[in-house]
Structures are given as C-alpha cells and as structure tokens.
Design a protein around this motif. Structure first.
Motif, PDB file in Angstrom:
ATOM      1  N   LYS A 190      75.443  21.810  80.867  1.00 36.52           N
ATOM      2  CA  LYS A 190      74.576  22.969  81.059  1.00 36.52           C
ATOM      3  C   LYS A 190      74.821  24.014  79.966  1.00 36.52           C
ATOM      4  CE  LYS A 190      73.304  26.607  84.322  1.00 36.52           C
ATOM      5  NZ  LYS A 190      72.947  27.479  83.269  1.00 36.52           N
ATOM      6  N   ALA A 191      76.079  24.248  79.628  1.00 34.51           N
ATOM      7  CA  ALA A 191      76.400  25.230  78.586  1.00 34.51           C
ATOM      8  C   ALA A 191      75.834  24.794  77.235  1.00 34.51           C
ATOM      9  CB  ALA A 191      77.906  25.432  78.488  1.00 34.51           C
ATOM     10  N   GLU A 192      75.930  23.512  76.919  1.00 38.76           N
ATOM     11  CA  GLU A 192      75.362  23.017  75.658  1.00 38.76           C
ATOM     12  C   GLU A 192      73.848  23.149  75.655  1.00 38.76           C
ATOM     13  OE1 GLU A 192      77.059  19.092  75.511  1.00 38.76           O
ATOM     14  OE2 GLU A 192      78.761  19.770  74.298  1.00 38.76           O
ATOM     15  N   ALA A 193      73.200  22.883  76.799  1.00 43.52           N
ATOM     16  CA  ALA A 193      71.742  23.040  76.894  1.00 43.52           C
ATOM     17  C   ALA A 193      71.350  24.507  76.746  1.00 43.52           C
ATOM     18  CB  ALA A 193      71.241  22.479  78.219  1.00 43.52           C
ATOM     19  N   ASP A 194      72.118  25.413  77.366  1.00 42.78           N
ATOM     20  CA  ASP A 194      71.840  26.842  77.238  1.00 42.78           C
ATOM     21  C   ASP A 194      72.012  27.308  75.798  1.00 42.78           C
ATOM     22  OD1 ASP A 194      71.344  26.915  79.942  1.00 42.78           O
ATOM     23  OD2 ASP A 194      73.245  27.893  80.478  1.00 42.78           O
ATOM     24  N   LEU A 195      73.039  26.795  75.127  1.00 38.79           N
ATOM     25  CA  LEU A 195      73.260  27.149  73.721  1.00 38.79           C
ATOM     26  C   LEU A 195      72.103  26.677  72.858  1.00 38.79           C
ATOM     27  CD1 LEU A 195      75.026  28.238  71.407  1.00 38.79           C
ATOM     28  CD2 LEU A 195      76.153  26.014  71.351  1.00 38.79           C
ATOM     29  N   GLU A 196      71.659  25.467  73.075  1.00 38.19           N
ATOM     30  CA  GLU A 196      70.537  24.939  72.289  1.00 38.19           C
ATOM     31  C   GLU A 196      69.265  25.725  72.570  1.00 38.19           C
ATOM     32  OE1 GLU A 196      68.727  23.181  69.384  1.00 38.19           O
ATOM     33  OE2 GLU A 196      70.851  22.928  69.798  1.00 38.19           O
ATOM     34  N   ALA A 197      69.046  26.113  73.830  1.00 41.99           N
ATOM     35  CA  ALA A 197      67.869  26.921  74.175  1.00 41.99           C
ATOM     36  C   ALA A 197      67.930  28.278  73.488  1.00 41.99           C
ATOM     37  CB  ALA A 197      67.768  27.089  75.686  1.00 41.99           C
ATOM     38  N   ALA A 198      69.125  28.871  73.446  1.00 41.10           N
ATOM     39  CA  ALA A 198      69.278  30.167  72.771  1.00 41.10           C
ATOM     40  C   ALA A 198      69.043  30.025  71.277  1.00 41.10           C
ATOM     41  CB  ALA A 198      70.666  30.735  73.035  1.00 41.10           C
ATOM     42  N   ARG A 199      69.558  28.967  70.688  1.00 41.40           N
ATOM     43  CA  ARG A 199      69.341  28.756  69.248  1.00 41.40           C
ATOM     44  C   ARG A 199      67.868  28.532  68.943  1.00 41.40           C
ATOM     45  NH1 ARG A 199      74.427  24.864  67.850  1.00 41.40           N
ATOM     46  NH2 ARG A 199      75.902  26.524  67.398  1.00 41.40           N
ATOM     47  N   SER A 200      67.190  27.775  69.790  1.00 41.41           N
ATOM     48  CA  SER A 200      65.780  27.479  69.514  1.00 41.41           C
ATOM     49  C   SER A 200      64.877  28.664  69.832  1.00 41.41           C
ATOM     50  CB  SER A 200      65.336  26.236  70.282  1.00 41.41           C
ATOM     51  OG  SER A 200      65.383  26.471  71.668  1.00 41.41           O
ATOM     52  N   SER A 201      65.393  29.677  70.543  1.00 41.41           N
ATOM     53  CA  SER A 201      64.574  30.845  70.837  1.00 41.41           C
ATOM     54  C   SER A 201      64.378  31.718  69.602  1.00 41.41           C
ATOM     55  CB  SER A 201      65.200  31.663  71.965  1.00 41.41           C
ATOM     56  OG  SER A 201      66.368  32.303  71.519  1.00 41.41           O
ATOM     57  N   PHE A 202      65.210  31.524  68.595  1.00 34.16           N
ATOM     58  CA  PHE A 202      65.024  32.265  67.363  1.00 34.16           C
ATOM     59  C   PHE A 202      63.822  31.686  66.621  1.00 34.16           C
ATOM     60  CE2 PHE A 202      69.266  33.580  68.283  1.00 34.16           C
ATOM     61  CZ  PHE A 202      69.387  34.821  67.694  1.00 34.16           C
ATOM     62  N   PRO A 203      62.917  32.550  66.193  1.00 39.64           N
ATOM     63  CA  PRO A 203      61.736  32.030  65.495  1.00 39.64           C
ATOM     64  C   PRO A 203      62.127  31.365  64.184  1.00 39.64           C
ATOM     65  CG  PRO A 203      61.850  34.427  65.330  1.00 39.64           C
ATOM     66  CD  PRO A 203      62.937  33.997  66.274  1.00 39.64           C
ATOM     67  N   ALA A 204      61.383  30.320  63.840  1.00 37.04           N
ATOM     68  CA  ALA A 204      61.647  29.611  62.594  1.00 37.04           C
ATOM     69  C   ALA A 204      60.945  30.291  61.426  1.00 37.04           C
ATOM     70  CB  ALA A 204      61.203  28.159  62.709  1.00 37.04           C
ATOM     71  N   GLY A 205      59.813  30.921  61.698  1.00 39.24           N
ATOM     72  CA  GLY A 205      59.040  31.555  60.632  1.00 39.24           C
ATOM     73  C   GLY A 205      59.679  32.831  60.149  1.00 39.24           C
ATOM     74  N   ARG A 206      59.437  33.131  58.891  1.00 40.64           N
ATOM     75  CA  ARG A 206      60.000  34.341  58.305  1.00 40.64           C
ATOM     76  C   ARG A 206      58.883  35.109  57.621  1.00 40.64           C
ATOM     77  NH1 ARG A 206      65.314  32.980  55.118  1.00 40.64           N
ATOM     78  NH2 ARG A 206      63.824  33.259  53.473  1.00 40.64           N
ATOM     79  N   ASN A 207      57.876  35.532  58.393  1.00 41.21           N
ATOM     80  CA  ASN A 207      56.733  36.220  57.836  1.00 41.21           C
ATOM     81  C   ASN A 207      56.945  37.726  57.937  1.00 41.21           C
ATOM     82  OD1 ASN A 207      54.240  37.243  57.138  1.00 41.21           O
ATOM     83  ND2 ASN A 207      53.145  35.506  58.030  1.00 41.21           N
ATOM     84  N   THR A 208      57.197  38.360  56.810  1.00 40.84           N
ATOM     85  CA  THR A 208      57.457  39.794  56.749  1.00 40.84           C
ATOM     86  C   THR A 208      56.250  40.595  57.201  1.00 40.84           C
ATOM     87  OG1 THR A 208      58.978  39.387  54.924  1.00 40.84           O
ATOM     88  CG2 THR A 208      58.175  41.634  55.189  1.00 40.84           C
ATOM     89  N   THR A 209      55.066  40.178  56.796  1.00 33.61           N
ATOM     90  CA  THR A 209      53.843  40.910  57.128  1.00 33.61           C
ATOM     91  C   THR A 209      53.621  40.958  58.625  1.00 33.61           C
ATOM     92  OG1 THR A 209      52.911  40.159  55.039  1.00 33.61           O
ATOM     93  CG2 THR A 209      51.372  41.047  56.642  1.00 33.61           C
ATOM     94  N   VAL A 210      53.875  39.859  59.316  1.00 36.91           N
ATOM     95  CA  VAL A 210      53.698  39.826  60.765  1.00 36.91           C
ATOM     96  C   VAL A 210      54.626  40.828  61.440  1.00 36.91           C
ATOM     97  CG1 VAL A 210      53.975  38.371  62.814  1.00 36.91           C
ATOM     98  CG2 VAL A 210      52.884  37.437  60.776  1.00 36.91           C
ATOM     99  N   VAL A 211      55.853  40.915  60.983  1.00 37.01           N
ATOM    100  CA  VAL A 211      56.823  41.842  61.583  1.00 37.01           C
ATOM    101  C   VAL A 211      56.388  43.281  61.358  1.00 37.01           C
ATOM    102  CG1 VAL A 211      59.202  42.674  61.505  1.00 37.01           C
ATOM    103  CG2 VAL A 211      58.735  40.226  61.377  1.00 37.01           C
ATOM    104  N   VAL A 212      56.052  43.631  60.127  1.00 35.60           N
ATOM    105  CA  VAL A 212      55.649  45.004  59.813  1.00 35.60           C
ATOM    106  C   VAL A 212      54.381  45.361  60.589  1.00 35.60           C
ATOM    107  CG1 VAL A 212      54.851  46.545  57.981  1.00 35.60           C
ATOM    108  CG2 VAL A 212      56.771  45.008  57.558  1.00 35.60           C
TER     109      VAL A 212
END
Length: 177
Positions: free
Chosen positions: A56-78
C-alpha cells in the motif's frame, strides 16, 4: 614410579586448570546469552500485515509521484494565475519569471518554475486570490513567500493592500521520469 606419578600429577594439573578456564568462559557466555535473550524479548513481533502495508505504501508513493504534472508549459501557469486574479477582481502582474530548473527533493528530482507576482486589491479579495492559488490548478503550486503591505496613499480605514508573492510550480523532471 615417581616419574609416572609426577607426569600424572602434571597432566591432572593441566587438565584441571583448562577445565576451570572453560567453566569461567562458559559462565561468561551464559551471561551474554541471557542478556541477548532479554534484549530479543523486548523487540516487538513483526506485524502480520507488514507485506500488505508495504504494498500500500509503495502504491501511495507511486500515486503521489504520478500526481505531479509531466508538462512544463510556462504560459499555462502564468495564464492560470492571471485568470484567477481577474476572476477574483484584483490586479496581478507577473514581475519576474524564471526558467524551469531541476531541484532534488530527497531522492527524487523535480522540475520547478518560479514566478514572482505583485497583486493589488482589497484585503478580502487578496485572501480569496491566495486561497484560489493554494486550492486551484496546478495542484503542485506552492506559495514560497508572501509579503503584504498597505497600499501607499490609502486611508487607514480602507483595506487596499499590495502583495508580493513568490510562487513555485513543481512538475516531474524529464530526467527523473
């Protein structure tokens, strides 16, 4: 006969002293074993569901890691920050943006985009804006620093404020996966 008696006495003496030496060593070892047994008895037993908790802890860790967005679009953030400010009714100007950098946190690497914003409006609207930043998209947005000051030239009773906000947005690092 005398020589045989002397040899026998010497043999008995040597074996007797060896026996006494081994008895002392045995007593010392028994004491160490007893101490180790007491220490071992103090260690709590392994929980029966340890494997399940690890999975369960490994699954929670993977879920937390995958919750970070992969895209790095500066314009969308601004644009998300500016749209929120417009919707709330305050004036926000992005003063400084920094390029995406990679930072290590524990054993993981994350891409980080930093944005410095100046926001002007009433204190209530500024509070609503900050709430929107913390609870809105992107979910990995963090307010690193906040300075609030009363707008110069406004009367004491008027709640017009100016805030300088340092924001960081975290995303998965391309190198870190």
């Amino acid at each position: 006969m005398v020589i045989l008696a002397v040899v026998l006495l010497a043999g008995y003496y040597l074996s007797g002293t060896e026996y006494l030496k081994q008895r002392r060593e045995r007593a010392a070892l028994e004491g160490q074993i007893a101490g180790t047994a007491r220490t071992l008895a103090e260690i709590p037993p392994t929980p029966p569901d340890l494997d399940g908790r690890l999975i369960k802890a490994e699954a929670d860790l993977e879920a937390a890691r995958s919750s970070f967005p992969a895209g790095r679009n500066t314009t969308v953030v601004v644009n998300a920050v500016l749209r929120l400010a417009e919707r709330v009714g305050i004036r926000a100007l992005p003063l400084v943006t920094q390029p995406w950098t990679t930072e290590g946190v524990s054993d993981d690497a994350y891409a980080v985009f930093r944005l410095n914003v100046t926001a002007t409006g009433s204190f209530d609207l500024l509070s609503e804006f900050l709430n929107g930043l913390e609870s809105g998209a992107p979910e990995t947005l963090v307010i690193e620093s906040l300075t609030v000051d009363r707008e110069s030239g406004t009367p004491q009773g008027n709640a017009a404020v100016k805030a300088w906000i340092d924001i960081a947005v975290y995303a998965r690092s391309p190198a870190g996966g």
